[in-house]
Design a protein around this motif. Sequence first.
Motif, PDB file in Angstrom:
ATOM      1  N   THR A 125       0.475  66.951  82.574  1.00  9.56           N
ATOM      2  CA  THR A 125      -0.317  66.858  83.800  1.00  9.56           C
ATOM      3  C   THR A 125      -1.817  66.818  83.514  1.00  9.56           C
ATOM      4  N   VAL A 126      -2.255  67.516  82.462  1.00 10.63           N
ATOM      5  CA  VAL A 126      -3.688  67.556  82.148  1.00 10.63           C
ATOM      6  C   VAL A 126      -4.111  66.422  81.210  1.00 10.63           C
ATOM      7  N   GLN A 127      -3.168  65.568  80.840  1.00 10.00           N
ATOM      8  CA  GLN A 127      -3.430  64.360  80.052  1.00 10.00           C
ATOM      9  C   GLN A 127      -4.328  64.618  78.836  1.00 10.00           C
ATOM     10  N   PRO A 128      -3.868  65.423  77.873  1.00 10.34           N
ATOM     11  CA  PRO A 128      -4.706  65.746  76.710  1.00 10.34           C
ATOM     12  C   PRO A 128      -5.087  64.528  75.882  1.00 10.34           C
ATOM     13  N   TRP A 129      -4.300  63.469  75.966  1.00 11.59           N
ATOM     14  CA  TRP A 129      -4.580  62.272  75.166  1.00 11.59           C
ATOM     15  C   TRP A 129      -5.884  61.581  75.560  1.00 11.59           C
ATOM     16  N   THR A 130      -6.443  61.929  76.708  1.00 11.19           N
ATOM     17  CA  THR A 130      -7.706  61.295  77.110  1.00 11.19           C
ATOM     18  C   THR A 130      -8.860  61.701  76.203  1.00 11.19           C
ATOM     19  N   THR A 131      -8.693  62.780  75.445  1.00  7.79           N
ATOM     20  CA  THR A 131      -9.734  63.203  74.497  1.00  7.79           C
ATOM     21  C   THR A 131      -9.429  62.747  73.071  1.00  7.79           C
ATOM     22  N   TRP A 132      -8.335  62.028  72.900  1.00 10.13           N
ATOM     23  CA  TRP A 132      -7.984  61.553  71.563  1.00 10.13           C
ATOM     24  C   TRP A 132      -8.705  60.233  71.294  1.00 10.13           C
ATOM     25  N   ASN A 133      -9.987  60.338  71.012  1.00  8.65           N
ATOM     26  CA  ASN A 133     -10.821  59.188  70.709  1.00  8.65           C
ATOM     27  C   ASN A 133     -11.854  59.605  69.672  1.00  8.65           C
ATOM     28  N   PRO A 134     -12.536  58.641  69.038  1.00 11.76           N
ATOM     29  CA  PRO A 134     -13.464  58.982  67.947  1.00 11.76           C
ATOM     30  C   PRO A 134     -14.614  59.891  68.358  1.00 11.76           C
ATOM     31  N   VAL A 135     -14.997  59.864  69.624  1.00 10.26           N
ATOM     32  CA  VAL A 135     -16.114  60.693  70.076  1.00 10.26           C
ATOM     33  C   VAL A 135     -15.676  62.135  70.272  1.00 10.26           C
ATOM     34  N   CYS A 136     -14.601  62.334  71.033  1.00  3.21           N
ATOM     35  CA  CYS A 136     -14.179  63.688  71.404  1.00  3.21           C
ATOM     36  C   CYS A 136     -13.428  64.423  70.299  1.00  3.21           C
ATOM     37  N   SER A 137     -12.728  63.700  69.446  1.00  2.15           N
ATOM     38  CA  SER A 137     -11.832  64.365  68.488  1.00  2.15           C
ATOM     39  C   SER A 137     -12.388  64.438  67.069  1.00  2.15           C
ATOM     40  N   ALA A 138     -13.556  63.878  66.808  1.00  2.00           N
ATOM     41  CA  ALA A 138     -14.086  63.841  65.446  1.00  2.00           C
ATOM     42  C   ALA A 138     -14.406  65.235  64.925  1.00  2.00           C
ATOM     43  N   ARG A 139     -14.039  65.487  63.685  1.00  2.00           N
ATOM     44  CA  ARG A 139     -14.383  66.735  63.018  1.00  2.00           C
ATOM     45  C   ARG A 139     -14.320  66.536  61.515  1.00  2.00           C
ATOM     46  N   GLU A 147       1.019  74.421  86.559  1.00  2.00           N
ATOM     47  CA  GLU A 147       1.284  73.008  86.297  1.00  2.00           C
ATOM     48  C   GLU A 147       0.033  72.144  86.240  1.00  2.00           C
ATOM     49  N   THR A 148      -0.952  72.432  87.049  1.00  2.00           N
ATOM     50  CA  THR A 148      -2.103  71.540  87.129  1.00  2.00           C
ATOM     51  C   THR A 148      -3.252  71.909  86.206  1.00  2.00           C
ATOM     52  N   SER A 149      -3.179  73.060  85.546  1.00  2.00           N
ATOM     53  CA  SER A 149      -4.325  73.486  84.743  1.00  2.00           C
ATOM     54  C   SER A 149      -3.993  73.969  83.338  1.00  2.00           C
ATOM     55  N   SER A 150      -2.760  74.370  83.074  1.00  2.00           N
ATOM     56  CA  SER A 150      -2.413  74.918  81.760  1.00  2.00           C
ATOM     57  C   SER A 150      -2.362  73.814  80.705  1.00  2.00           C
ATOM     58  N   ALA A 151      -3.000  74.077  79.563  1.00  2.00           N
ATOM     59  CA  ALA A 151      -2.976  73.104  78.471  1.00  2.00           C
ATOM     60  C   ALA A 151      -1.609  73.076  77.788  1.00  2.00           C
ATOM     61  N   GLU A 152      -0.969  74.230  77.735  1.00  2.00           N
ATOM     62  CA  GLU A 152       0.310  74.352  77.036  1.00  2.00           C
ATOM     63  C   GLU A 152       1.447  74.638  78.010  1.00  2.00           C
ATOM     64  N   ARG A 191       6.282  62.784  72.558  1.00  2.00           N
ATOM     65  CA  ARG A 191       6.897  62.773  73.883  1.00  2.00           C
ATOM     66  C   ARG A 191       6.335  63.925  74.705  1.00  2.00           C
ATOM     67  N   PHE A 192       5.978  63.630  75.943  1.00  2.00           N
ATOM     68  CA  PHE A 192       5.464  64.636  76.873  1.00  2.00           C
ATOM     69  C   PHE A 192       6.478  64.836  77.996  1.00  2.00           C
ATOM     70  N   MET A 193       6.835  66.109  78.251  1.00  2.00           N
ATOM     71  CA  MET A 193       7.764  66.447  79.324  1.00  2.00           C
ATOM     72  C   MET A 193       7.135  67.506  80.212  1.00  2.00           C
ATOM     73  N   SER A 194       7.397  67.415  81.489  1.00  2.00           N
ATOM     74  CA  SER A 194       6.918  68.426  82.423  1.00  2.00           C
ATOM     75  C   SER A 194       7.762  69.692  82.289  1.00  2.00           C
TER      76      SER A 194
END
Length: 249
Positions: A145-159, A237-242, A205-208
């Motif tokens: 629900t929180v779509q963590p993959w939206t931060t999986w990009n070179p800007v947000c995920s670089a370390r 459901e709408t805010s938990s990362a895990e 795979r992501f499951m609710s």
Amino acid sequence: MSNIEDALYADPRLVGIYDLLNSGDSDFKFYLDRLGKENRRVLDLGCGTGTFALRLAAIGHAVVAVDPSPMMVNYAKHRPGSGSIEWIVGDALSPRIRKPFEVATMTGHAFQCLLVDNEMRATLRAVYAALGAGGRFMFETRNPTVQPWTTWNPVCSARSIQSEQYGPVDVFHQCNAVAEPLVEFETHYVFRRDNTRLLSRSKLRFMSAGELATELNAAGFRDIEWFGDWTGTPFHETSSAEIIAICHA
């Protein structure tokens, strides 16, 4: 450029830096607290480099650790303290697993590597069958629900990390495709000492929580506790990362 599907589990350089990339232990502490003080027989599925299995064994638990990657298991078997653990290359359906267990664990979001229904359902049934009466299955998955993959990009995920063996390594993720419940992404690695560049392609795979509850019930689990983070906050459901599940057989 090395271009390997799930190279993370097959390339010795990536296996060698795996623990540096996953150095937090809030998940391990969460599960250890729920194991309690009594020594138990634990099945650690998707054990990876064996970090959690070794912690379990060090405090007296009898551990069987299982992972499908021969390179990961071989790495784990050569770590200090590994001799008291039974290591198995395989999965939850391995005939070498001698049941029953009091607890089964699946950490590191390994549950999300079960990509198709048949594989996921067979795993849940096998875990349920491996547990004795009153046994518990503890695992987590990321909340779609929180779509963590939206931060999986070179800007947000670089370390960057510093490896004693390989020197400085730069890392970032790149999400390539989202077709829920599946998300495809790449992890890029640059070993700056010699400018070696590696690429690992992966799919999760992501499951609710509702979908998980249905599948867990179908496998035989009835009493399930849900948490939304590693401090023990109840799942929202709408805010938990895990989505963290403690499932009772």
